[in-house]
Design a protein around this motif. Structure first.
Motif, mmCIF file in Angstrom:
data_model
loop_
_atom_site.group_PDB
_atom_site.id
_atom_site.type_symbol
_atom_site.label_atom_id
_atom_site.label_comp_id
_atom_site.label_asym_id
_atom_site.label_seq_id
_atom_site.Cartn_x
_atom_site.Cartn_y
_atom_site.Cartn_z
ATOM 1 N N THR A 115 40.725 40.934 39.061
ATOM 2 C CA THR A 115 40.217 42.023 39.900
ATOM 3 C C THR A 115 38.944 41.604 40.638
ATOM 4 O O THR A 115 38.131 40.834 40.126
ATOM 5 N N VAL A 116 38.800 42.135 41.848
ATOM 6 C CA VAL A 116 37.595 41.915 42.652
ATOM 7 C C VAL A 116 37.123 43.280 43.159
ATOM 8 O O VAL A 116 37.906 44.049 43.715
ATOM 9 N N ALA B 62 34.347 30.625 42.992
ATOM 10 C CA ALA B 62 33.116 29.906 42.622
ATOM 11 C C ALA B 62 32.178 30.783 41.809
ATOM 12 O O ALA B 62 30.981 30.532 41.751
ATOM 13 N N GLY B 63 32.722 31.845 41.220
ATOM 14 C CA GLY B 63 31.876 32.669 40.350
ATOM 15 C C GLY B 63 31.705 34.100 40.794
ATOM 16 O O GLY B 63 31.309 34.948 40.001
ATOM 17 N N ALA B 64 31.977 34.407 42.075
ATOM 18 C CA ALA B 64 31.805 35.798 42.535
ATOM 19 C C ALA B 64 32.985 36.638 42.068
ATOM 20 O O ALA B 64 34.113 36.151 41.994
ATOM 21 N N ASP B 65 32.702 37.916 41.781
ATOM 22 C CA ASP B 65 33.783 38.819 41.376
ATOM 23 C C ASP B 65 33.747 40.094 42.203
ATOM 24 O O ASP B 65 34.375 41.078 41.843
ATOM 25 N N ASP B 66 33.018 40.054 43.332
ATOM 26 C CA ASP B 66 32.842 41.268 44.118
ATOM 27 C C ASP B 66 32.544 40.885 45.566
ATOM 28 O O ASP B 66 31.851 39.898 45.816
ATOM 29 N N LEU C 47 43.070 41.082 43.063
ATOM 30 C CA LEU C 47 43.457 42.487 43.090
ATOM 31 C C LEU C 47 42.222 43.336 43.423
ATOM 32 O O LEU C 47 41.270 43.357 42.647
ATOM 33 N N PRO C 48 42.219 44.005 44.582
ATOM 34 C CA PRO C 48 41.030 44.801 44.927
ATOM 35 C C PRO C 48 40.879 46.036 44.041
ATOM 36 O O PRO C 48 41.863 46.736 43.798
#
Ligand code: SF4
Length: 384
Positions: free
Chosen positions: A72-73, A334-338, A373-374
């Motif tokens: 999920t993002v 690279a580490g972002a989740d948002d 997945l937004p």
């Protein structure tokens, strides 16, 4: 022939030993990072400047999976409204502020708020990011009245407003404490405090680009008090102008150290968001010839090292508004989740050249195209 000579020169026994030494050192640091052992400044610098790109991304992605498992993002709908563009600070990277008396200086009227909030609600959002200049004529009473009025008109409205420099300014203007200013704002309806105005938490840099603004210790002190009052906050970094790589790493460590001070049941910094300096028509670029040093690989490295150093912050947000679609997508590996907000009506960074715009559908498509997945969320990073 030339290639053979270069090959022999490079693979002198001494050089080979240096490569072996670096890769052994990096292995140790990867191991430490994956065990969530906080890296010190020297170790952070070694990874940031020496680790191969794909290895840094790999480690950061593993840590993203630790903090936020799955595909999920996060994203959200909110609206930026600038309270005023009058600001005494005149930071040299800002192309938004105006001096009092300028022809295009303004203070947003209540009718304008209503129109903008109605548009926000029509688009399905209910959060306002309220920011502005530090207008010498506006004291704490102006902000508490404004917040109360907006909440009275729109009871479900969430106010993500002001930032540490404004809080420091109000405390000085009113001759009171940071604690007292925050208490008054919270009681008037402030829901969360953005990490605005952090830029680089180095007074060497701040004295050059924003000497009238809060010092790095003042910025941290506002956040320390906000954490004690248990109001959710975010941490940010604007980079890519005159700071050194070491100052970027120091900034991350200051944020991590402050987060360490909070109790487990306090919100603290919910997220960290780095974005690059936008140079278009800013005094920093026009008067001093300083251009943005932004480039996508450097942004990806910064996202990755942020995830690695900030062992105690759950979310890392890539600023798709400033870096654009492709770099935003790669950040998710690279580490972002948002990917932040669609940010209806952003005026500050767009005034300096950030012209990426996404509708709610477009932002969700970008997340899906990247293979994720937004998930729409609120400012506390709760799914909605
Ligand atoms: S960046 Fe903020 S504090 Fe600095 S001049 Fe612009 S509006 Fe004022």
């Amino acid at each position: 022939m030339n290639k053979i000579i270069i090959f022999r020169k490079f693979f002198q026994p001494g050089n080979y030993l240096i490569i072996l030494f670096y890769s052994m050192e990096l292995e140790k640091l990867y191991d430490k990072a994956l065990k969530l052992i906080p890296l010190d400044e020297e170790e952070g610098m070694a990874l940031y400047t020496k680790a191969p790109f794909e290895e840094l991304m790999f480690i950061a992605n593993r840590l993203r999976q630790y903090h936020n498992p799955g595909k999920t993002v996060g994203w959200m709908i909110d609206r930026n409204v600038n309270i005023t563009n009058i600001c005494f600070s005149q930071c040299t990277f800002c192309n938004f502020c105006r001096k009092k008396g300028s022809q295009d200086a303004y203070i947003t009227s209540l009718d304008d708020y209503k129109r903008k909030i109605d548009e926000l609600y029509t688009l399905g959002g209910n959060q306002l990011l309220l920011q502005g200049g530090m207008n010498p004529d506006l004291g704490i009473g102006f902000y508490t009245n404004l917040f109360r009025k907006l909440k009275e008109l729109y009871p479900s409205l969430m106010l993500h407003a002001l930032g540490p420099p404004e809080i420091v300014f109000l405390a000085k203007k009113e001759g009171t404490s940071i604690h007292n200013v925050l208490l008054q704002l919270i009681s008037a309806g402030l829901d969360s405090l953005p990490g605005a105005g952090a830029e680089i938490l180095s007074d060497r840099v701040r004295k050059i680009v924003s000497p009238a603004k809060a010092t790095s210790e003042e910025w941290l002190e506002v956040m320390r008090v906000a954490h004690r009052l248990n109001i959710p906050t975010s941490a940010t970094m604007m980079y890519g102008y005159i700071e050194t790589q070491k100052e970027r790493i120091e900034h991350l460590i200051k944020i991590r150290n402050l987060q360490d001070e909070k109790n487990k049941n306090q919100y603290g910094f919910i997220t960290f968001i780095p974005w690059p300096f936008q140079d278009k028509s800013t005094a920093l670029s026009k008067k001093y010839g300083i251009r943005s040093t932004y480039n996508p690989p450097d942004y990806i490295r910064l996202i990755a090292i942020s995830r690695i150093i900030l062992t105690n912050i759950k979310h890392i947000q890539a600023s798709i508004l400033t870096v654009g679609k492709e770099t935003g997508m790669l950040s998710l590996y690279a580490g972002a989740d948002d990917l932040g907000s669609i940010m209806i009506e952003e005026n500050v960074v767009s005034a300096a050249g950030a012209d990426n715009r996404f509708s709610a559908n477009e932002l969700q498509s970008v997340i899906k195209e990247a293979g994720f997945l937004p998930v729409r969320r609120n400012q506390k990073y709760e799914k909605i």
